[in-house]
Design a protein around this motif. Structure first.
Motif, PDB file in Angstrom:
ATOM      1  N   TYR A 150       0.841  -1.188   0.000  1.00 35.02           N
ATOM      2  CA  TYR A 150       0.000   0.000   0.000  1.00 35.02           C
ATOM      3  C   TYR A 150       0.875   1.236   0.000  1.00 35.02           C
ATOM      4  CZ  TYR A 150       1.088   0.495   4.986  1.00 35.02           C
ATOM      5  OH  TYR A 150       1.740   0.670   6.184  1.00 35.02           O
ATOM      6  N   GLU A 151       0.260   2.372  -0.299  1.00 33.31           N
ATOM      7  CA  GLU A 151       1.049   3.602  -0.362  1.00 33.31           C
ATOM      8  C   GLU A 151       0.992   4.354   0.956  1.00 33.31           C
ATOM      9  OE1 GLU A 151       1.892   4.949  -4.835  1.00 33.31           O
ATOM     10  OE2 GLU A 151       0.133   5.849  -3.924  1.00 33.31           O
ATOM     11  N   ALA A 152      -0.051   5.111   1.184  1.00 31.07           N
ATOM     12  CA  ALA A 152      -0.086   5.916   2.405  1.00 31.07           C
ATOM     13  C   ALA A 152      -1.535   6.278   2.701  1.00 31.07           C
ATOM     14  CB  ALA A 152       0.771   7.171   2.236  1.00 31.07           C
ATOM     15  N   GLY A 153      -1.703   7.155   3.713  1.00 24.19           N
ATOM     16  CA  GLY A 153      -3.047   7.612   4.055  1.00 24.19           C
ATOM     17  C   GLY A 153      -3.904   6.453   4.530  1.00 24.19           C
ATOM     18  N   ARG A 154      -5.108   6.355   3.992  1.00 28.22           N
ATOM     19  CA  ARG A 154      -6.052   5.328   4.432  1.00 28.22           C
ATOM     20  C   ARG A 154      -5.830   3.984   3.742  1.00 28.22           C
ATOM     21  NH1 ARG A 154     -10.779   9.608   3.169  1.00 28.22           N
ATOM     22  NH2 ARG A 154     -10.290  11.135   4.789  1.00 28.22           N
ATOM     23  N   ALA A 155      -4.829   3.885   2.891  1.00 30.11           N
ATOM     24  CA  ALA A 155      -4.618   2.664   2.122  1.00 30.11           C
ATOM     25  C   ALA A 155      -4.327   1.456   3.007  1.00 30.11           C
ATOM     26  CB  ALA A 155      -3.489   2.866   1.121  1.00 30.11           C
ATOM     27  N   LEU A 156      -3.759   1.676   4.197  1.00 27.76           N
ATOM     28  CA  LEU A 156      -3.459   0.558   5.083  1.00 27.76           C
ATOM     29  C   LEU A 156      -4.728  -0.197   5.447  1.00 27.76           C
ATOM     30  CD1 LEU A 156      -1.612  -1.134   6.870  1.00 27.76           C
ATOM     31  CD2 LEU A 156      -1.808   0.628   8.636  1.00 27.76           C
ATOM     32  N   ASN A 157      -5.816   0.515   5.744  1.00 22.67           N
ATOM     33  CA  ASN A 157      -7.077  -0.144   6.081  1.00 22.67           C
ATOM     34  C   ASN A 157      -7.561  -1.010   4.926  1.00 22.67           C
ATOM     35  OD1 ASN A 157      -7.132   1.137   8.565  1.00 22.67           O
ATOM     36  ND2 ASN A 157      -8.346   2.862   7.831  1.00 22.67           N
ATOM     37  N   THR A 158      -7.480  -0.473   3.719  1.00 24.90           N
ATOM     38  CA  THR A 158      -7.903  -1.228   2.538  1.00 24.90           C
ATOM     39  C   THR A 158      -7.017  -2.443   2.334  1.00 24.90           C
ATOM     40  OG1 THR A 158      -8.579   0.863   1.533  1.00 24.90           O
ATOM     41  CG2 THR A 158      -8.480  -1.048   0.088  1.00 24.90           C
ATOM     42  N   ALA A 159      -5.710  -2.268   2.542  1.00 21.01           N
ATOM     43  CA  ALA A 159      -4.776  -3.388   2.398  1.00 21.01           C
ATOM     44  C   ALA A 159      -5.112  -4.499   3.389  1.00 21.01           C
ATOM     45  CB  ALA A 159      -3.341  -2.898   2.590  1.00 21.01           C
ATOM     46  N   HIS A 160      -5.434  -4.124   4.614  1.00 21.48           N
ATOM     47  CA  HIS A 160      -5.837  -5.119   5.613  1.00 21.48           C
ATOM     48  C   HIS A 160      -7.091  -5.860   5.150  1.00 21.48           C
ATOM     49  CE1 HIS A 160      -3.664  -3.588   9.516  1.00 21.48           C
ATOM     50  NE2 HIS A 160      -2.854  -4.122   8.629  1.00 21.48           N
ATOM     51  N   GLN A 161      -8.059  -5.123   4.625  1.00 24.02           N
ATOM     52  CA  GLN A 161      -9.316  -5.742   4.182  1.00 24.02           C
ATOM     53  C   GLN A 161      -9.077  -6.726   3.032  1.00 24.02           C
ATOM     54  OE1 GLN A 161     -11.530  -2.198   3.331  1.00 24.02           O
ATOM     55  NE2 GLN A 161     -12.174  -1.899   5.455  1.00 24.02           N
ATOM     56  N   VAL A 162      -8.219  -6.339   2.085  1.00 26.22           N
ATOM     57  CA  VAL A 162      -7.894  -7.234   0.969  1.00 26.22           C
ATOM     58  C   VAL A 162      -7.239  -8.507   1.498  1.00 26.22           C
ATOM     59  CG1 VAL A 162      -6.431  -7.521  -1.074  1.00 26.22           C
ATOM     60  CG2 VAL A 162      -7.722  -5.401  -0.751  1.00 26.22           C
ATOM     61  N   ALA A 163      -6.296  -8.361   2.431  1.00 28.74           N
ATOM     62  CA  ALA A 163      -5.626  -9.526   3.014  1.00 28.74           C
ATOM     63  C   ALA A 163      -6.613 -10.423   3.751  1.00 28.74           C
ATOM     64  CB  ALA A 163      -4.510  -9.066   3.951  1.00 28.74           C
ATOM     65  N   GLU A 164      -7.574  -9.815   4.434  1.00 32.54           N
ATOM     66  CA  GLU A 164      -8.567 -10.596   5.183  1.00 32.54           C
ATOM     67  C   GLU A 164      -9.454 -11.422   4.251  1.00 32.54           C
ATOM     68  OE1 GLU A 164      -8.980  -7.706   9.127  1.00 32.54           O
ATOM     69  OE2 GLU A 164     -10.404  -7.496   7.475  1.00 32.54           O
ATOM     70  N   VAL A 165      -9.796 -10.856   3.107  1.00 37.80           N
ATOM     71  CA  VAL A 165     -10.606 -11.599   2.133  1.00 37.80           C
ATOM     72  C   VAL A 165      -9.781 -12.714   1.488  1.00 37.80           C
ATOM     73  CG1 VAL A 165     -11.828 -11.433  -0.079  1.00 37.80           C
ATOM     74  CG2 VAL A 165     -12.162  -9.668   1.660  1.00 37.80           C
ATOM     75  N   LEU A 166      -8.550 -12.412   1.105  1.00 39.75           N
ATOM     76  CA  LEU A 166      -7.714 -13.410   0.436  1.00 39.75           C
ATOM     77  C   LEU A 166      -7.406 -14.597   1.346  1.00 39.75           C
ATOM     78  CD1 LEU A 166      -5.227 -11.096  -1.506  1.00 39.75           C
ATOM     79  CD2 LEU A 166      -7.037 -12.535  -2.486  1.00 39.75           C
ATOM     80  N   THR A 167      -7.109 -14.321   2.619  1.00 41.92           N
ATOM     81  CA  THR A 167      -6.811 -15.430   3.533  1.00 41.92           C
ATOM     82  C   THR A 167      -8.061 -16.265   3.812  1.00 41.92           C
ATOM     83  OG1 THR A 167      -7.026 -13.889   5.409  1.00 41.92           O
ATOM     84  CG2 THR A 167      -4.798 -14.389   4.631  1.00 41.92           C
ATOM     85  N   ALA A 168      -9.224 -15.644   3.820  1.00 42.73           N
ATOM     86  CA  ALA A 168     -10.475 -16.399   3.987  1.00 42.73           C
ATOM     87  C   ALA A 168     -10.715 -17.310   2.786  1.00 42.73           C
ATOM     88  CB  ALA A 168     -11.655 -15.449   4.164  1.00 42.73           C
ATOM     89  N   MET A 169     -10.137 -16.927   1.633  1.00 46.16           N
ATOM     90  CA  MET A 169     -10.253 -17.739   0.415  1.00 46.16           C
ATOM     91  C   MET A 169      -9.106 -18.742   0.288  1.00 46.16           C
ATOM     92  SD  MET A 169     -11.373 -14.692  -2.206  1.00 46.16           S
ATOM     93  CE  MET A 169     -11.447 -15.772  -3.642  1.00 46.16           C
ATOM     94  N   LYS A 170      -8.363 -18.945   1.382  1.00 52.05           N
ATOM     95  CA  LYS A 170      -7.296 -19.952   1.483  1.00 52.05           C
ATOM     96  C   LYS A 170      -5.992 -19.550   0.788  1.00 52.05           C
ATOM     97  CE  LYS A 170     -10.432 -22.505   3.461  1.00 52.05           C
ATOM     98  NZ  LYS A 170     -10.527 -22.504   4.937  1.00 52.05           N
TER      99      LYS A 170
END
Length: 199
Positions: A1-21
């Motif tokens: 991720y870059e900066a600002g609020r992108a960290l929250n989005t990056a966390h959300q993407v990781a949470e979805v991907l890990t739920a998908m194995k």
């Protein structure tokens, strides 16, 4: 991720991907887009939360396919088609901390593979011998660590990095090397007799 609020989005993407194995290699500090693209060479797919050359509130998602190639319009349209059909309350997620504790997310700050690949393209011996006086401009993005690492690995002793501090608003200017954005760098190159400037 870059900066600002992108960290929250990056966390959300990781949470979805890990739920998908999927296992996720997560850069836990802002990184330059080319570095994230480069990581697809070893991880198969990489995802970057970025506003590109815009203020952080334009953040979106870039997807890089195997080899580091940015997903084209055809792939983007397929992904958008799936995304627009899904209801938010139906998306499965695995909490970031849980995925981390289960080993499904690994954290990294490693810039070496990307930087070392760049260095391998350069004539290290001649650059070290010439010892050019360089004025580099990070433009308040995420490239400062990489620039510093590369210069040190090349054995350069006389370089300076302008606008090295991260700023999600990029000092109010577009973080692109347009002539009008480089006046401070051009002035200093001339005044202090630098050999070269890069932005």
């Amino acid at each position: 991720y870059e900066a600002g609020r992108a960290l929250n989005t990056a966390h959300q993407v990781a949470e979805v991907l890990t739920a998908m194995k999927y296992n996720v290699h997560f850069f836990d500090e802002p990184m330059p887009s080319p570095l994230v693209s480069h990581s697809a060479k070893t991880h198969g797919l990489s995802v970057m939360m970025t506003a590109s050359h815009n203020p952080f509130y334009y953040n979106g998602i870039k997807i890089f396919l195997r080899g580091g190639i940015e997903a084209g319009r055809k792939v983007a349209d397929i992904i958008a088609g799936y995304a627009n059909k899904i209801k938010a309350n139906k998306v499965k997620t695995l909490a970031f901390d849980t995925a981390l504790s289960q080993g499904k997310i690994t954290l990294s700050k490693d810039i070496k593979p990307y930087c070392d690949d760049l260095i391998s393209l350069l004539d290290k011996k001649n650059i070290a011998s010439a010892q050019p006086k360089l004025l580099l401009n990070a433009m308040n993005g995420n490239g400062t660590r990489c620039l510093d690492y590369i210069c040190k690995k090349l054995g350069l002793k006389n370089y300076k990095i302008l606008n090295a501090e991260r700023d999600p608003l990029f000092r109010g200017i577009l973080p692109a090397p347009y002539l009008q954005n480089l006046t401070d760098q051009m002035t200093e190159i001339t005044k202090k007799k630098y050999s070269l400037g890069f932005a």
